[in-house]
Enzyme design. Sequence first.
Site, short mmCIF file in Angstrom:
data_model
loop_
_atom_site.label_atom_id
_atom_site.label_comp_id
_atom_site.label_asym_id
_atom_site.label_seq_id
_atom_site.Cartn_x
_atom_site.Cartn_y
_atom_site.Cartn_z
N GLU A 264 3.46 1.73 13.83
CA GLU A 264 2.83 1.57 12.42
C GLU A 264 3.47 0.56 10.99
OE1 GLU A 264 2.08 2.28 9.00
OE2 GLU A 264 1.85 4.08 9.34
N CYS A 303 1.69 2.31 3.03
CA CYS A 303 1.10 1.51 3.89
C CYS A 303 -0.38 1.21 4.02
CB CYS A 303 1.54 2.37 5.76
SG CYS A 303 0.94 3.51 5.80
#
Length: 699
Positions: A264, A303
């Site tokens: 990720e 994120c």
Amino acid sequence: MTEILPSYVEGAWWTPDAAGSPDTAPATEVRDASTGEVVARVSTAGLDLGAALEYARTVGQRSLGTLTFHQRAVLLKHLALALTERKAELYELSSRTGATTKDSWVDIDGGIGVLFAYSSKGRRELPNTQVYVDGGVEQLSKDGSFLGRHVYTRLPGVAVQINAFNFPVWGALEKFAPAFLAGVPSLVKPATPTGYLAEAFVRILVESGLLPDGSLQLVSGSVPDLFDHLRLGDLVAFTGSASTAERLRANDSVQTGGVRFTSETDSINASVLGPDAVAGTPEFDAYVTQLVAEMTTKAGQKCTAIRRAVVPAASVDGVIEAVRARIAERIVIGDPRVEGVTMGPLASLEQRDEVLRQVRRLAGEGGEVVIGSTDAPSVRLADGSTGEASDGAFVSPVMLRFADAASPALHEVEAFGPVTSIVGYDTVDEAVRLVARGGGSLVTSVATHDPAVAVALASGIAAYNGRLLLLDRDDARTSTGHGSPLPNLVHGGPGRAGGGEELGGIRAVLHHMQRTAVQGSPEMLTALTGVWHAGAASTPYADAGEPHPFRKSLAELRIGDQVVSGSRTVTLEDIETFAHFTGDTFYAHMDEASASANPFFPGRVAHGYLLVSWAAGLFVDAAPGPVLANSGLENLRFVTPVSPGDAIRVELTAKQITPRETDEYGEVRWDAVLRNQRDELVASYDVLTLVAKELEPAA
């Protein structure tokens, strides 16, 4: 001198000094994000990483392998409770990372919440066994003697979890929880700037005495030779930069060695304001509120934060002014330990410098700074005064306006801090193209109250995102927000976002398991899965001279225990009585001519639910006993119509037995099959009952 932050490996706490390394072993200093004070020193000099991994593969695999899914799930709950009891310690440390109390809640309570969520899901959605059955049975022979189906079994290695600095608790626990539930031991490698907070929560878990041996290890510091020690059966879950992810993915252990790798990474997430959401609408207000929250929560170090505000061209000025006003009203920058501060510093001076460098790049490639600046902001300091903090990693919230929507920097540069860019669009199709320019994102949100706009945008951008949030007046108050991954929904995204997938409920557990197609006889598949398959051995209670299966407690009941009923003949009077009693006078039951004209029926037929009701009467044992309740009926399928004069009988077989770890009862799934006098299948379904674990003692 500040002590070196310890690692927890091979069942013990370890530091370079304790391992016999010289006192001068190189160590990285970690500083308080607000004051610059040294918090910890970090080093792994002399750590035998290969031994730690082997400890997980042997001791960790063995200790977790003795437990069922439900037993692991119960342990997750108790681990969550252990952290809850001592979370004040974690909050105190978290403030040193620059996190406000609200930020810490997202990280610490969010991480604890993941443990609770997977504990609950494990007990509700997984069997109390060690094998997970995927999908239905595939009949591979006409006589049913050869079957196939898919099963999941746990990977035989170790789950290496490399985490980012921004969420040292949540980021670790959202990886650990599904791995633990799957029965795979974890080796956690936190990011150095906030690793002391990860060490604190691991210490609490170790001190709880709840962790099975080898199920969790912590490496505080660098792991330069990590991939040299990995092999088939291991997996790596990485959160960090795209460039690092690509370097790790290129390692031979991943490319040819069979090590699973999921990542990720960077994500230029977008938030789209619908053309209907003009100033004054609830959607406009919700959009601005969300945008400011995503810019400033964790100082934008998320994120999932919004990096591109994509709004109708006519609304760009209005959004800028609304964002500016909300920041001025709500955002106070400073040391998070000072009352009234709503946004803390970035995690480190290095991170501050990198964010400012990226802002200057954005400004140099077409972005106009319209809110904030790259100058050092005035902040509230620990002593209550206001001024510049040269030792603190503080940055103002910044918004840049891009007149040229085609600017590469807009869609490629991520300033990982309180920074977002705004760009206008003229048509919904153009908005779709702008979102897609991000190259794949973790999340995009859409603020609109027009279903047609929502459908058009979702249809165009879903393939570029791991998650979509549709925000409007109906869910604005209850929405968990653009930037909040949830345990029961997938977290990850395609393309630039890393192409990985975490969370998503039980899906994340299965990521730590191997799906295998198994072929064999009903007897062999029953033994492997713990689920009875038609054709495997069964024990009709009348033949065995045993009690009726409904007279058996969970401790006494066995897979394959069976009731084979006598038959009951259906009459036209039965059909009409049921129709008038229930009000179900559908023509197939009441009108011979219309029923005969229907290609599915030979004439008037019995109600399917009449047959299911009769079946219960044929197999039930009516007296009070260990069967406490019927909790459901699943997979009902009617196959052959039943006409007046036909007779039905039922076979009821104990198919799956699931004790509940924390209750005095469990669930029994029964395979129910109805056949007519010609032995044709009339109906099949699963009956679910709740059954006491033990019989009540006689009075």
